[in-house]
Design an enzyme around this catalytic site. Sequence first.
Site, PDB file in Angstrom:
ATOM      1  N   THR A  48       6.389   5.399  -5.674  1.00 40.52           N
ATOM      2  CA  THR A  48       7.569   5.089  -6.485  1.00 40.52           C
ATOM      3  C   THR A  48       8.368   6.344  -6.796  1.00 40.52           C
ATOM      4  OG1 THR A  48       6.435   3.201  -7.455  1.00 40.52           O
ATOM      5  CG2 THR A  48       8.368   4.032  -8.628  1.00 40.52           C
ATOM      6  N   ALA A  99       7.336   0.769  -2.264  1.00 38.39           N
ATOM      7  CA  ALA A  99       6.231   1.358  -3.013  1.00 38.39           C
ATOM      8  C   ALA A  99       6.067   0.732  -4.392  1.00 38.39           C
ATOM      9  CB  ALA A  99       6.436   2.870  -3.162  1.00 38.39           C
ATOM     10  N   LYS A 128      -5.988   6.549  -9.064  1.00 34.41           N
ATOM     11  CA  LYS A 128      -4.947   6.560  -8.028  1.00 34.41           C
ATOM     12  C   LYS A 128      -5.175   7.730  -7.083  1.00 34.41           C
ATOM     13  CE  LYS A 128       0.052   6.250  -7.310  1.00 34.41           C
ATOM     14  NZ  LYS A 128      -0.119   5.112  -6.366  1.00 34.41           N
ATOM     15  N   HIS A 185      -0.022   8.105 -13.723  1.00 26.90           N
ATOM     16  CA  HIS A 185      -0.828   6.972 -13.285  1.00 26.90           C
ATOM     17  C   HIS A 185      -2.278   7.142 -13.727  1.00 26.90           C
ATOM     18  CE1 HIS A 185       2.581   6.066 -10.591  1.00 26.90           C
ATOM     19  NE2 HIS A 185       2.108   4.837 -10.607  1.00 26.90           N
ATOM     20  N   HIS A 186      -3.028   6.068 -13.555  1.00 26.45           N
ATOM     21  CA  HIS A 186      -4.446   6.053 -13.895  1.00 26.45           C
ATOM     22  C   HIS A 186      -5.235   7.041 -13.030  1.00 26.45           C
ATOM     23  CE1 HIS A 186      -5.118   3.653 -10.222  1.00 26.45           C
ATOM     24  NE2 HIS A 186      -3.977   3.083 -10.549  1.00 26.45           N
ATOM     25  N   THR A 190       0.846  -1.192   0.000  1.00 29.94           N
ATOM     26  CA  THR A 190       0.000   0.000   0.000  1.00 29.94           C
ATOM     27  C   THR A 190       0.887   1.250   0.000  1.00 29.94           C
ATOM     28  OG1 THR A 190      -1.814  -1.096   1.148  1.00 29.94           O
ATOM     29  CG2 THR A 190      -1.699   1.287   1.372  1.00 29.94           C
ATOM     30  N   THR A 191       0.458   2.299  -0.678  1.00 24.49           N
ATOM     31  CA  THR A 191       1.181   3.562  -0.670  1.00 24.49           C
ATOM     32  C   THR A 191       0.326   4.638   0.002  1.00 24.49           C
ATOM     33  OG1 THR A 191       0.344   4.164  -2.871  1.00 24.49           O
ATOM     34  CG2 THR A 191       2.443   2.984  -2.764  1.00 24.49           C
TER      35      THR A 191
END
Length: 250
Positions: A151, A108, A144, A140-141, A84-85
Site C-alpha cells: 500500500t 495491494a 507482516k 503494520h503488525h 498478495t503483496t
Amino acid sequence: MEKDRQETLKIGLVGYGRMGRLVKETIEKTSGVECAGIVSPEYNSELGQIGGKLDVIIDFSHPSNLDMIVSYAEKNHTPVVFATTGYSAEQIKEIEQLSQTVPVVYTANFSLGITVFQQVLRQITPVLRDVFDIEIIEKHHKMKLDSPSGTAKMLLQAVEEGREYEKKYGREGFGKRGDEIGIHSVRGGTIAGEHTVLFAGEDEILEITHQAHSRQIFATGAVQAAKFAAGQNPDLYDMNDVLFKKEVTE
C-alpha cells in the site's frame, strides 16, 4: 461474455492464514458466492486438486504461489484476484501478462478509503510538491513479512505521478535532505494497517492518514473484487475499477 449474475460463483481460495480464514468467513456470509476449495498446507497443494470448475481465484498467500496460480488460470481461463503483496518486478510482469488472457484484479489494498486516498494524492501533490517535503510512514503488525508495504508503494506511485523522486527507505547518517521522499516502516503488535503521507512546508504541516481498524475491510473488498472479475473481459483491473464499475468492453 458477462457471466449470469444469478449463478453462484465458485471461488478457489489460495492461502489460509489470518486473511484467508477471514475471506472464507466473508464468502460464507455473502450471497451469490461459495468457497469451492482452499489451497494451503492443511488442504490442497494446488488449485487442480479442487474438484469442479472454479469461477474465480482469490489469492491471499505468498509470492511463491504465483506460478501455480498463473498456470491454472491460463489453462482454465479463470479470473484471478491477487491480494498478495511482496511480488518482485518480474512477478508483476507475469501478472500483467496473465491479464491479457483472463480478467485480473491486482492491488495491494482492497479498502475503499485507500482507493480514495490515492485519488486525493493525485489531486493535491502537483500543487504542493514544489514547496513541501513529502514523507510516507506505514505501520503494520509484527507478522507482516514485506517492507515497505504494498500500500505504501501504491501511495508513493500516486505521489510520483509526473515527477520521480529519489527514494530514502529509512534514514541514518548525516547529510541534507535532497529532492527525495522518505518511506518508513513500523512493525509491531497487532496493527492492522496505518498509512500516512506527510507534507511538511514552511510553518505548516499537512498529514493524510488512513487507519485500518480491522482486516475485515480487505476481505470484503477482495470478495467484491471477485464478483466484479467474474463478469469482465481479460484486462488488468484495480479497486478503482471495482468500486466505480468500469464497463465491460466486448
